[in-house]
Design an enzyme around this catalytic site. Structure first.
Site, PDB file in Angstrom:
ATOM      1  N   ASP A   1       0.830  -1.211   0.000  1.00  0.00           N
ATOM      2  CA  ASP A   1       0.000   0.000   0.000  1.00  0.00           C
ATOM      3  C   ASP A   1       0.868   1.267   0.000  1.00  0.00           C
ATOM      4  OD1 ASP A   1      -1.884   1.969   0.526  1.00  0.00           O
ATOM      5  OD2 ASP A   1      -2.276   1.329   2.575  1.00  0.00           O
TER       6      ASP A   1
ATOM      7  N   HIS B   1      -3.907   4.361   6.697  1.00  0.00           N
ATOM      8  CA  HIS B   1      -2.777   3.858   5.903  1.00  0.00           C
ATOM      9  C   HIS B   1      -1.452   4.231   6.554  1.00  0.00           C
ATOM     10  CE1 HIS B   1      -5.577   3.231   2.461  1.00  0.00           C
ATOM     11  NE2 HIS B   1      -6.172   4.278   3.000  1.00  0.00           N
TER      12      HIS B   1
END
Length: 554
Positions: free
Chosen positions: A195, A367
């Site tokens: 990610d 994130h």
């Protein structure tokens, strides 16, 4: 006998060069596995578009080789296009209990052509296939039961991290499986897909405990209602709101159909802890003192911005923002929606309400930031690295972070949608492309709106439309009625009579020129009408409306 994999391919069909629409193809010899099936909310220039999904052409062309669809978590960017994918291919779907439950809600309106087998997996599961076996590990994200996926090959594991961060305070179904990550690193990871969303943000991602403390302060200090705007699938934020509401003696109501549906699933499955005395139906909020009321807001497809705008304009059926309210905006807008968010915030401020945003520590990303991303690379020690889930500059930033951990440029592949990263004959290289891109969904139409339609919509939104109607008597070779002109979004008719009359005369001259000929084609008349009016109207107004000539005969 141990399986030896001769060819391994990784193909992003979405999730690279963009935030959202995650879909990655892992091809091991003759078996194809799909990781995630997400969507993207439309950008401002995509006028009238509801959602954007990946181009599924490659999977449709190879549907007999697709052995499984693996969903990492329950956010729309990971499961939002699953119903469209299952229209094209028939394959079993794997995911955690919560992810599968949320994915099934997408199949209610768009039912698959064939029955779908769903398999619930955990971080302890192992799924066996002919050329590989697949295992899973927990990671921390803003929704519980988020899983990383591991495809085991003869060259080593291929690992997709899913969307993740490291939060030392994460507990229960949000806690990461650090031991499994370390074990994978010791075994030696062949290829890592990680990610990249926050690859440009320095340091570590702020802990969720900061949000909890901020919510406590806000709830205690609020003099009226507290309205919390968030994505419907941000479970950790919703749980924090419920916890702090209970702590401060406030009632909570959900505003938004998607939010209500998602919360019912979460509560029924035990993923959301909520006291019976805390939750109330939205229609009962008028019976509660405003000082003791919290309203959690989300909108269609989980986007909260539209619902907030309706509330501040007094157009929402149940909730209207007033000067005593405190509005917490706890989400980051989708790309292209930033201007709309600031406009909404200004309107909230005009209404006299207090607005709190990420600038006041209300928002914590789901994130990992730069140090989290480097920690993941150091945990797994990959031989090859493919940054995914991010716009192009984020992929570049992530590749530089990988180099800081000691990886060489030759070990890193920055792929675009459709690029093939292939292992064959002992080497990994970019080996071509497959069909990839965006499919635009407008109502029930799938892919029937393309660049030409969007161009026309943009033109209509900018300079409007100018329609000319002429009826011909073909036998007498003359105009029977008209020309009549109709303008929408171009000029105000009552103030532009001279302009319109002159336009009529120019059209009449064009038509009469052609009717004097022995034979003529409608297409030629229409094209000359367009050209004549384009030139005249631009000369007079400096605008370029869409011109539509309509010629009839009897």
């Amino acid at each position: 006998m141990k399986t030896v994999n001769e060819t391994i391919k990784v193909i992003p069909l979405g999730g690279v060069g963009e935030i959202g629409k995650a879909m990655y193809v892992v091809e091991i010899d003759d078996e194809i596995f799909v990781v995630d099936s997400g969507l993207l909310f439309p950008e401002n220039e995509m006028l009238g578009i509801d959602i954007v999904i990946p181009d599924l052409t490659y999977l449709e062309e190879n549907k007999d080789r697709v052995k499984g669809i693996f969903l990492t978590h329950g956010h729309e960017d990971a499961i939002g296009s699953i119903a469209y994918l299952l229209q094209k291919i028939s394959a079993p779907v794997y995911g955690s209990k919560l992810t599968i439950a949320l994915a099934k809600t997408h199949l209610k309106e768009l039912k698959p052509k064939q029955p779908v087998k769903f398999f619930e997996v955990t971080n302890a599961s192992r799924m066996n296939f002919n050329r590989t076996h697949v295992t899973f590990f927990h990671v921390t994200h803003s929704i519980p039961d988020t899983l990383g996926i591991v495809f085991h090959t003869s060259e080593g594991p291929i690992v997709y991290t899913s969307e993740f961060k490291f939060d030392q305070s994460a507990q229960g179904k949000y806690a990461p499986d650090l031991a499994k990550l370390a074990l994978l690193g010791e075994q030696g990871v062949f290829m890592l897909l990680s990610d990249s969303t926050e690859a440009e943000r320095p340091g570590y991602t702020t802990s969720e405990t900061v949000i909890a403390n901020q919510l406590s302060e806000t709830f205690y200090a609020a003099k009226g209602r507290v309205i919390v705007a968030l994505y419907a699938s941000n479970f950790i934020r919703i749980q924090q709101v419920l916890d702090k509401a209970k702590e401060t003696g406030k009632k909570v109501a959900f505003a938004g159909k998607t939010l209500e549906t998602t919360m019912k699933i979460a509560i029924d499955l035990g993923y959301m802890e909520v006291g019976e005395e805390v939750l109330i139906p939205l229609k009962e909020t008028t019976t509660v003192d405003e000082d003791n009321l919290v309203i959690i807001v989300s909108g269609t497809q989980g986007e909260p911005l539209e619902a907030l705008e309706k509330m501040v304009r007094k157009q929402h059926r149940e909730v209207k923002i007033n000067e005593n309210d405190t509005v917490l905006i706890t989400f980051t807008p989708s790309p292209g929606m930033e201007v709309s968010m600031y406009h909404t915030m200004n309107n909230i401020a005009k209404a006299g309400a207090r607005v709190l945003t990420s600038a006041k520590n209300v928002h914590v990303s789901g994130h990992g930031s730069q140090e989290d991303l480097k920690m993941m690379i150091n945990f797994l020690k990959p031989k090859y690295f493919i940054p995914v889930q991010g716009e192009y500059r984020m992929l570049i930033a992530h590749s530089k972070l990988a180099q800081q951990t000691g990886m060489q440029k030759s070990q890193i592949f920055i792929a675009d949608k459709g690029d093939i990263v292939e292992y064959k004959n002992g080497k990994v290289r970019m080996s071509g492309r497959v069909t990839a891109g965006n499919v635009l969904i407008d109502g029930i139409g799938v892919g029937d709106v393309g660049n030409i339609v969007l161009r026309d919509r943009k033109l209509l939104s900018q300079d409007g439309i100018f329609i000319v109607v002429v009826t011909l008597d073909r036998k007498k070779r003359k105009i029977a009625s008209g020309p009549e002109v109709l303008s929408r979004g171009f000029v105000y008719v009552r103030e532009s009579e001279e302009l319109l009359q002159e336009a009529q005369q120019k059209v009449k001259a064009v038509v009469e020129k052609y009717t004097e000929k022995e034979s003529f084609e409608w297409t030629n008349i229409k094209q000359e009408i367009r050209d004549t009016l384009h030139s005249y109207l631009f000369q007079q107004t400096k605008r370029r409306p869409m011109i539509i000539p309509i010629i009839m005969e009897y």
